[in-house]
Design a protein around this motif. Structure first.
Motif, short mmCIF file in Angstrom:
data_model
loop_
_atom_site.label_atom_id
_atom_site.label_comp_id
_atom_site.label_asym_id
_atom_site.label_seq_id
_atom_site.Cartn_x
_atom_site.Cartn_y
_atom_site.Cartn_z
N VAL A 44 42.01 43.81 41.89
CA VAL A 44 43.30 43.69 42.58
C VAL A 44 44.04 42.53 41.92
O VAL A 44 43.59 41.39 41.98
N ALA A 47 46.50 37.91 44.98
CA ALA A 47 45.64 37.16 45.89
C ALA A 47 45.24 38.02 47.09
O ALA A 47 45.89 39.01 47.42
N ALA A 48 44.16 37.63 47.74
CA ALA A 48 43.70 38.34 48.93
C ALA A 48 44.73 38.23 50.05
O ALA A 48 45.46 37.25 50.15
N THR A 52 48.23 45.22 48.51
CA THR A 52 47.35 45.76 47.48
C THR A 52 45.89 45.52 47.84
O THR A 52 45.04 46.42 47.70
N ASP A 53 45.60 44.33 48.31
CA ASP A 53 44.24 43.96 48.71
C ASP A 53 43.79 44.78 49.91
O ASP A 53 42.65 45.26 49.95
N GLU A 74 37.69 42.85 43.47
CA GLU A 74 37.84 41.50 42.94
C GLU A 74 39.33 41.17 42.85
O GLU A 74 40.11 42.00 42.39
N ASN A 75 39.70 39.98 43.30
CA ASN A 75 41.09 39.54 43.24
C ASN A 75 41.31 38.63 42.04
O ASN A 75 40.51 37.73 41.79
N LYS A 76 42.39 38.90 41.31
CA LYS A 76 42.77 38.02 40.20
C LYS A 76 44.28 37.95 40.17
O LYS A 76 44.95 38.73 39.51
N GLY A 77 44.84 36.99 40.93
CA GLY A 77 46.29 36.88 41.05
C GLY A 77 46.90 36.05 39.94
O GLY A 77 46.23 35.50 39.07
N SER A 99 41.39 49.35 38.26
CA SER A 99 42.29 48.40 38.90
C SER A 99 43.31 49.13 39.76
O SER A 99 43.51 50.35 39.63
N GLY A 195 51.25 36.07 44.87
CA GLY A 195 50.85 37.19 45.71
C GLY A 195 51.55 37.14 47.05
O GLY A 195 52.05 36.10 47.49
#
Length: 332
Positions: A44, A47-48, A52-53, A74-77, A99, A195
């Motif tokens: 994703v 951020a959480a 999207t999350d 997994e979050n990767k903002g 993704s 995010g």
């Protein structure tokens, strides 16, 4: 001559592999037929806590059950989604790193930022559009407006006197608000976040008065009256917010655009893997409990074909590339 079971199994595997090669399949095809043989990661690129999350985590567990392996979110903002999208585009085309693609990562951000390290129309393999969500303008309850009309008057009275929060520079919330500004002549300052989750947190806390966001992430705060919705981008008014007009009703149809959330892989993802992930996700989206959880956020299930999702991505990219060109928007 008697041979051991181990020797027999070894020779059997050898013959199967040789047969596959003879048929033009090779070890790659054998690996694809076994897919997945280990956990699958869904990245994703935000951020959480954002839409999207929420959507990714709603489908992850049941999708893992369908595929027979755990699906880990997994979050990767950062970079309006482009940092995570870049990692996803560069992943091996083996199906173990997929993704979530959004309008921000595949359309608005690449449209405004020519330095994005991927090509949105060629560096991904579209698999399935999970859902489409309305976008919304909302304000903190302390904002001096209880309706869209009052909002316009308040902002007109203080040009650049109010700020709005978005999920990041170049993201859908940023470009849709900028489109909204060009249609209305309103002037507001932009405060980008990493995010929609962090952006929401500051608006709910009263640090920033205005928010342009996807409805699912904002809905809990609207329901608890910690955000006041003013206008929504959707085909028609939604049942959960019958009092909130659409942009189309307000004479702002170009801004009446919903957001998509779909699964993509890196370019060159083998067709058998594409079809397996598509079929498993489509089955998950038929589950009444999954559908309810997604639809309760205000999103609409899509579950179209890979070709349909590819066409959506192309169309949305062209819309925002045109907006950027006409409005001469840059990242500076």
């Amino acid at each position: 001559m008697r041979i051991s079971r181990r020797h027999f199994n070894r020779r059997l595997r050898h013959y199967c592999t040789a047969a596959a090669i003879a048929l033009g399949l090779g070890s790659s095809a054998l690996a694809q037929s076994d897919y997945p043989s280990k956990p699958v990661r869904i990245l994703v690129p935000f951020a959480a806590g954002g839409t999207t999350d929420i959507i990714a985590r709603t489908i992850a567990e049941p999708l893992g059950k369908e595929l027979g392996q755990a699906v880990v979110v997994e979050n990767k903002g950062g970079g309006g989604g482009t940092i995570g999208a870049t990692e996803a585009a560069r992943a091996p085309a083996d199906g173990y790193l997929l993704s979530i693609a959004t309008v921000s990562t595949t359309a608005s951000n690449p449209a405004i930022n020519p330095k994005v390290a991927y090509k949105p129309l060629t560096d991904f393999t579209p698999i399935i559009n999970i859902a489409a969500t309305p976008n919304i303008i909302a304000v903190h309850p302390s904002f001096p407006a209880k309706s869209y009309e009052e909002f316009v008057k308040a902002v007109q009275a203080k040009p650049d006197g109010y700020a709005y929060a978005s999920s990041g520079t170049g993201g859908i919330a940023h470009l849709q608000m900028e489109l909204f500004k060009t249609l209305t002549g309103l002037s507001m300052q932009h405060i980008p976040y990493r995010g929609s989750g962090p952006a929401l947190a500051d608006v709910v806390a009263g640090q920033v008065p205005i928010l342009f966001d996807n409805l699912p992430s904002s809905m809990p705060f609207i329901a608890s009256e910690r955000l006041r919705p003013l206008a929504i981008a959707a085909p028609e008014r939604i049942a959960a917010l019958p009092q909130v007009p659409t942009f189309k009703e307000l004479g702002l149809e170009p801004a009446n655009r919903m957001a998509y959330y779909g699964i993509v892989g890196p370019k060159g993802l083998p067709e058998p893997i594409v079809q397996k992930v598509h079929a498993a996700t489509a089955k998950v989206l038929q589950d009444p409990a999954v559908r309810k959880r997604i639809e309760d956020t205000g999103a609409q299930i899509v579950a179209g074909s890979p070709a349909e999702f590819a066409a959506q991505i192309k169309a949305e990219y062209e819309v925002y590339a045109d907006v950027v060109k006409k409005q001469k928007l840059t990242l500076e």
